[in-house]
Design a protein around this motif. Structure first.
Motif, short mmCIF file in Angstrom:
data_model
loop_
_atom_site.label_atom_id
_atom_site.label_comp_id
_atom_site.label_asym_id
_atom_site.label_seq_id
_atom_site.Cartn_x
_atom_site.Cartn_y
_atom_site.Cartn_z
N ARG A 190 -7.21 32.90 32.35
CA ARG A 190 -6.08 33.84 32.52
C ARG A 190 -5.06 33.65 31.40
O ARG A 190 -4.53 34.60 30.85
N ALA A 191 -4.81 32.38 31.04
CA ALA A 191 -3.76 32.10 30.05
C ALA A 191 -4.09 32.63 28.66
O ALA A 191 -3.20 32.94 27.89
N VAL A 192 -5.39 32.74 28.34
CA VAL A 192 -5.75 33.16 26.98
C VAL A 192 -6.18 34.64 26.91
O VAL A 192 -6.49 35.13 25.83
N ARG A 193 -6.14 35.31 28.07
CA ARG A 193 -6.69 36.68 28.09
C ARG A 193 -6.01 37.60 27.06
O ARG A 193 -6.68 38.27 26.28
N PRO B 196 -14.33 17.52 33.16
CA PRO B 196 -14.84 17.45 31.78
C PRO B 196 -14.96 18.80 31.07
O PRO B 196 -15.12 18.84 29.87
N THR B 197 -14.85 19.92 31.83
CA THR B 197 -14.94 21.23 31.17
C THR B 197 -13.56 21.87 31.14
O THR B 197 -12.83 21.83 32.14
N VAL B 198 -13.21 22.41 30.00
CA VAL B 198 -11.92 23.09 29.85
C VAL B 198 -12.17 24.46 29.21
O VAL B 198 -13.22 24.68 28.60
N THR B 199 -11.20 25.34 29.35
CA THR B 199 -11.27 26.61 28.61
C THR B 199 -10.79 26.32 27.19
O THR B 199 -9.64 25.88 27.00
N GLU C 129 0.25 23.83 29.63
CA GLU C 129 -1.18 23.47 29.59
C GLU C 129 -1.88 24.04 28.35
O GLU C 129 -2.92 23.53 27.95
N LEU C 130 -1.32 25.11 27.80
CA LEU C 130 -2.03 25.77 26.70
C LEU C 130 -1.64 25.19 25.35
O LEU C 130 -0.51 25.37 24.88
N VAL D 37 -10.39 25.63 34.67
CA VAL D 37 -11.00 26.63 33.77
C VAL D 37 -10.51 28.07 34.08
O VAL D 37 -10.10 28.79 33.16
N PRO D 38 -10.46 28.50 35.35
CA PRO D 38 -10.02 29.89 35.60
C PRO D 38 -8.56 30.12 35.16
O PRO D 38 -8.23 31.18 34.64
N ASP D 39 -7.72 29.11 35.36
CA ASP D 39 -6.32 29.26 34.92
C ASP D 39 -6.27 29.41 33.40
O ASP D 39 -5.48 30.19 32.86
#
Ligand SMILES: Cc1cc2nc3c(=O)[nH]c(=O)nc-3n(C[C@H](O)[C@H](O)[C@H](O)COP(=O)(O)OP(=O)(O)OC[C@H]3O[C@@H](n4cnc5c(N)ncnc54)[C@H](O)[C@@H]3O)c2cc1C
Length: 461
Positions: free
Chosen positions: A280-283, A208-211, A239-240, A275-277
């Motif tokens: 990284r993807a939006v850094r 249920p939690t996403v970045t 995914e992004l 979430v950790p991926d």
């Protein structure tokens, strides 16, 4: 045609029939775009497919024009007509998930908030609209774009089957096996082929939690941010999902007083994976330039999906222009940077959806949504409160028209669900392209030869 009130009894109908004499009439005929003020002869608020079938037969027997209302969000106001009958699905909002089969069954009048609420209770989701009070019906039937589409495809790519009331008032099932031609047409062809009483969509594990969340820069940085963004999304993972918003910063609990309504460019993100991926993807995006505000972080998917709800309230006045783009060339960026912040109403904005990923991997002729190779859809959304109709309305509609006109040389079609009421039949043809339009017209001739369902972005049989 005028039907005497005593004849407004629909045989075999269990829902509410609302006419001008009823206290609820004005509420029942109001839709999201407060500019639309139509007075139907009656509103048939259906409870299920049997009611819908009865209402369609009644309308045909009495030669009444039919409008179909799903969530009532179409900017052109096709959900209501003058004089005719509104087949109102707003009481048909049930949603139920089959976690074992990984599908969700959704009634034709449900809103996306209904779908997210039920699917997320199982840790599942499907591609849906980015505002939770938008209807599943109209959005799905035009193709359906949203945060998850690059990973899971368009809404129509997730459609497994639909229960449809045809122009004859018959209840049929459309899927890859049943009425496959109708099933093809429903996946992009809009409300032209019947009333969809329920949809079944594939669902996928999520959250249920996403970045998720936006990174926001000052309006003056628009061209630089867009040039960076072009490179950033070029190799973004499926995914992004990202959507750019050009307008003022909407007030919200996380926005300081000084930043409220400040002109800005925001890149909204939602990562459909761990979430950790996502972090990284939006850094790189978060590290670019000097953001005014960075609201990206672990967020409940349902909260993200309703995060923009208050920026597009029911009853305000809306006027849209839209175009599809094959990319963000320097010329396109210059046009956007020049026009995006010229609106005078602080509510007006433009949004740019990043397409590609799973959307682009579906063959163009597999569904009636043809824009598979489009890189971005841009929507120019002029917005003003109802009490500012007049000079503000004139300025905002002019802004939207001039902006889209400046994009004309770069235009690669348009998304049918973004068409407004002054977009004529040629724009509908543009949205589909010749091949898709021709095939839709043939299927229309089979299922609705008399064009009973024409109060929409119409495909002529
Ligand atoms: C605030 C806002 C956010 C939006 N966000 C997105 C987005 O994220 N992605 C996207 O793709 N689009 C988006 N849109 C555009 C949206 O897809 C269209 O406005 C769509 O028409 C809304 O569907 P609705 O059911 O709410 O509208 P309605 O006005 O009720 O329906 C529009 C038309 O669709 C047909 N229709 C609706 N339901 C049915 C049904 N069950 N059976 C048969 N025909 C039906 C009818 O012809 C009707 O006239 C957004 C619109 C708004 C206003």
């Amino acid at each position: 045609m005028t039907v005497p009130t005593r004849e407004l009894e629909i045989s075999g109908f269990r829902g509410d029939v609302i006419t001008a004499e009823h206290a609820d009439y004005d509420d029942a005929r109001a839709i999201w775009n407060g500019m639309v003020d139509r007075r139907p002869r009656l509103i048939a608020r259906c409870t299920g497919a049997a009611d819908v079938a009865a209402a369609v037969r009644f309308a045909r027997d009495h030669d009444l024009e039919i409008a179909v209302r799903g969530g009532g969000h179409n900017v052109a106001g096709t959900a209501v007509c003058d004089e005719g009958i509104v087949i109102d699905l707003s009481a048909m909002r049930a949603v139920s998930v089959d976690p074992a089969e990984r599908t969700v069954h959704v009634q034709g009048g449900a809103l996306w908030g209904d779908v997210d609420h039920e699917t997320q209770a199982h840790g599942l989701a499907t591609t849906g609209g980015i505002v939770s009070h938008t209807g599943v019906g109209g959005l799905s039937l035009g193709g359906g774009i949203g945060w998850l589409m690059r990973k899971h495809g368009l809404v129509v790519d997730n459609l497994v089957e639909a229960e449809v009331v045809t122009a004859e008032g018959e209840i049929v099932r459309a899927s890859a096996h049943d009425h496959p031609d109708l099933f093809w047409a429903l996946r992009g062809g809009g409300g032209n082929f019947g009333v969809v009483c329920s949809f079944r969509f594939a669902v996928h594990p999520l959250g249920p939690t996403v970045t998720a969340g936006p990174v926001i820069w000052a309006a003056e940085d628009t061209a630089e941010v867009l040039r960076f963004y072009r490179e950033f999304v070029a190799d973004a993972p499926d995914e992004l999902g990202t959507i750019i918003r050009l307008g003022t910063i909407p007030p919200g609990p996380a926005v300081s007083h000084e930043l409220r309504f400040r002109p800005a460019i925001a890149v909204g993100c939602c990562y459909a994976g761990p979430v950790p991926d996502g972090e990284r993807a939006v850094r790189a995006l978060r590290e670019f330039g000097t953001p005014l505000l960075d609201l990206v972080g672990p967020t409940r998917y349902v909260d993200h999906q309703s995060g923009n709800d208050d920026t597009v309230l029911h009853g305000w006045h809306y006027y849209w222009k839209a175009a599809s783009l094959m990319g963000l060339s320097d010329e396109v960026i210059d046009v956007i940077a020049e026009h995006a912040h010229r609106a005078t109403s602080p509510r007006s904005y433009a949004a740019i959806f990043h397409m590609g990923g799973a959307v682009a991997r579906v063959p163009r002729d597999a569904t009636a949504y043809p824009g598979r190779d489009v890189a971005h859809h841009i929507i120019i959304d002029a917005v003003w409160p109802a009490d500012q109709h007049g000079a503000v309305a004139t300025a905002e509609t002019a802004w939207a028209r001039e902006f889209v006109q400046a994009l004309q040389p770069h235009r690669a079609g348009v998304y049918v669900n973004f068409l407004d009421s002054d977009d004529d039949a040629s724009r509908v043809r543009e949205a589909y392209g010749d091949d898709t339009y021709r095939r839709l017209a043939q299927i229309k001739a089979t299922y609705d030869p008399e064009n009973v369902f024409h109060h929409n972005k119409n495909i002529e049989p």
